[in-house]
Design a protein around this motif. Structure first.
Motif, mmCIF file in Angstrom:
data_model
loop_
_atom_site.group_PDB
_atom_site.id
_atom_site.type_symbol
_atom_site.label_atom_id
_atom_site.label_comp_id
_atom_site.label_asym_id
_atom_site.label_seq_id
_atom_site.Cartn_x
_atom_site.Cartn_y
_atom_site.Cartn_z
ATOM 1 N N CYS A 56 86.363 29.687 -81.024
ATOM 2 C CA CYS A 56 86.818 31.009 -80.613
ATOM 3 C C CYS A 56 87.482 30.944 -79.241
ATOM 4 O O CYS A 56 86.955 30.327 -78.311
ATOM 5 C CB CYS A 56 85.628 31.966 -80.572
ATOM 6 S SG CYS A 56 86.051 33.692 -80.229
ATOM 7 N N THR A 58 88.500 32.141 -75.586
ATOM 8 C CA THR A 58 87.645 32.744 -74.554
ATOM 9 C C THR A 58 88.074 34.161 -74.187
ATOM 10 O O THR A 58 87.376 34.829 -73.425
ATOM 11 C CB THR A 58 87.655 31.872 -73.285
ATOM 12 O OG1 THR A 58 89.008 31.712 -72.854
ATOM 13 C CG2 THR A 58 87.000 30.525 -73.537
ATOM 14 N N ASN A 60 88.513 38.092 -74.126
ATOM 15 C CA ASN A 60 87.537 39.132 -74.439
ATOM 16 C C ASN A 60 87.707 39.660 -75.862
ATOM 17 O O ASN A 60 86.737 39.814 -76.596
ATOM 18 C CB ASN A 60 87.661 40.263 -73.412
ATOM 19 C CG ASN A 60 86.527 41.252 -73.504
ATOM 20 O OD1 ASN A 60 85.390 40.898 -73.785
ATOM 21 N ND2 ASN A 60 86.845 42.518 -73.283
ATOM 22 N N ARG A 63 86.374 37.206 -78.520
ATOM 23 C CA ARG A 63 84.904 37.137 -78.481
ATOM 24 C C ARG A 63 84.301 38.386 -79.124
ATOM 25 O O ARG A 63 83.351 38.290 -79.908
ATOM 26 C CB ARG A 63 84.411 36.977 -77.043
ATOM 27 C CG ARG A 63 84.758 35.634 -76.423
ATOM 28 C CD ARG A 63 84.073 35.404 -75.074
ATOM 29 N NE ARG A 63 83.941 36.587 -74.271
ATOM 30 C CZ ARG A 63 84.669 36.873 -73.175
ATOM 31 N NH1 ARG A 63 85.590 36.032 -72.761
ATOM 32 N NH2 ARG A 63 84.464 37.975 -72.495
ATOM 33 N N LYS A 67 81.981 38.520 -82.500
ATOM 34 C CA LYS A 67 80.622 39.060 -82.448
ATOM 35 C C LYS A 67 80.415 40.154 -83.493
ATOM 36 O O LYS A 67 79.342 40.250 -84.088
ATOM 37 C CB LYS A 67 80.308 39.579 -81.040
ATOM 38 C CG LYS A 67 80.048 38.448 -80.065
ATOM 39 C CD LYS A 67 79.828 38.935 -78.666
ATOM 40 C CE LYS A 67 79.690 37.740 -77.728
ATOM 41 N NZ LYS A 67 79.692 38.117 -76.325
ATOM 42 N N THR A 79 78.952 28.300 -82.605
ATOM 43 C CA THR A 79 80.187 28.840 -82.032
ATOM 44 C C THR A 79 80.492 28.131 -80.729
ATOM 45 O O THR A 79 79.614 27.990 -79.870
ATOM 46 C CB THR A 79 80.072 30.357 -81.790
ATOM 47 O OG1 THR A 79 79.835 31.002 -83.046
ATOM 48 C CG2 THR A 79 81.340 30.922 -81.170
ATOM 49 N N TYR A 81 83.221 28.400 -77.624
ATOM 50 C CA TYR A 81 84.285 29.183 -76.989
ATOM 51 C C TYR A 81 85.215 28.200 -76.293
ATOM 52 O O TYR A 81 84.797 27.479 -75.393
ATOM 53 C CB TYR A 81 83.695 30.222 -76.035
ATOM 54 C CG TYR A 81 82.905 31.258 -76.805
ATOM 55 C CD1 TYR A 81 83.558 32.307 -77.439
ATOM 56 C CD2 TYR A 81 81.532 31.147 -76.950
ATOM 57 C CE1 TYR A 81 82.846 33.241 -78.187
ATOM 58 C CE2 TYR A 81 80.812 32.077 -77.693
ATOM 59 C CZ TYR A 81 81.473 33.111 -78.302
ATOM 60 O OH TYR A 81 80.773 34.031 -79.056
#
Length: 172
Positions: A56, A58, A60, A63, A67, A79, A81
């Motif tokens: 994923c 980084t 926002n 993420r 989620k 996961t 990042y």
């Protein structure tokens, strides 16, 4: 892992983001994105792909998307990042995927356009059914994903070596 079992990559574009007065990297999801991400998660669950690894960005918005989507899956994968996914070109995304350990069979990469659509197009040497036609019509809107299959090691993944086996995008 059996040699006969193909590896799968799901390329998942983040859900719709908002445009507040923050840096691009820190942009949150918009209300529509918060609604579309769980729907995409349910569609990912419908693929019955047991993800071993999630890579994923980084940012926002990626993420947040992950989620919300991962809660819809029957199994939560490890996961990672990865900063290199943010603003990555198709070649840079392939380089990240080439580093995947060979004991990993199924990967989901949560990223951004134009990189996600570009790497889907670059890797796809063929398409099954109408997946290519559907992607051609819709492009790669927010919260869309493509499923690619390929044989061989992750290090051998290169342009044209995968097959686009599925594609999904939310209705607008």
């Amino acid at each position: 892992m059996s040699v006969a079992e193909p590896r799968r990559i799901v390329l998942f574009r983040h859900a719709k983001a908002d445009w507040p007065q923050v840096s691009d990297h820190e942009r949150p999801l918009a209300e529509r994105g918060r609604k579309d991400a769980p729907v995409a998660g349910r569609k990912l669950a419908d693929t019955h792909i047991p993800f071993d690894l999630a890579l994923c960005s980084t940012a926002n918005r990626t993420r947040e998307t992950w989620k919300l989507a991962v809660h819809e899956l029957p199994h939560r994968p490890k996961t990672v990042y990865e900063e290199r996914i943010y603003e990555a070109s198709p070649g840079e995304l392939i380089a990240v995927l080439n580093e995947t350990p060979d004991d990993v069979r199924n990967v989901i990469l949560i990223g951004h356009n134009p990189g996600v659509q570009g790497v889907t197009e670059v890797l796809s040497g063929a398409a099954e059914g109408d997946a290519g036609e559907r992607m051609g019509r819709r492009g790669f809107p927010t919260a869309a994903f493509a499923v690619l299959t390929f044989d061989g090691s992750w290090k051998a993944l290169e342009p044209g070596t995968a097959t686009l086996s599925d594609y999904w995008a939310p209705s607008e």
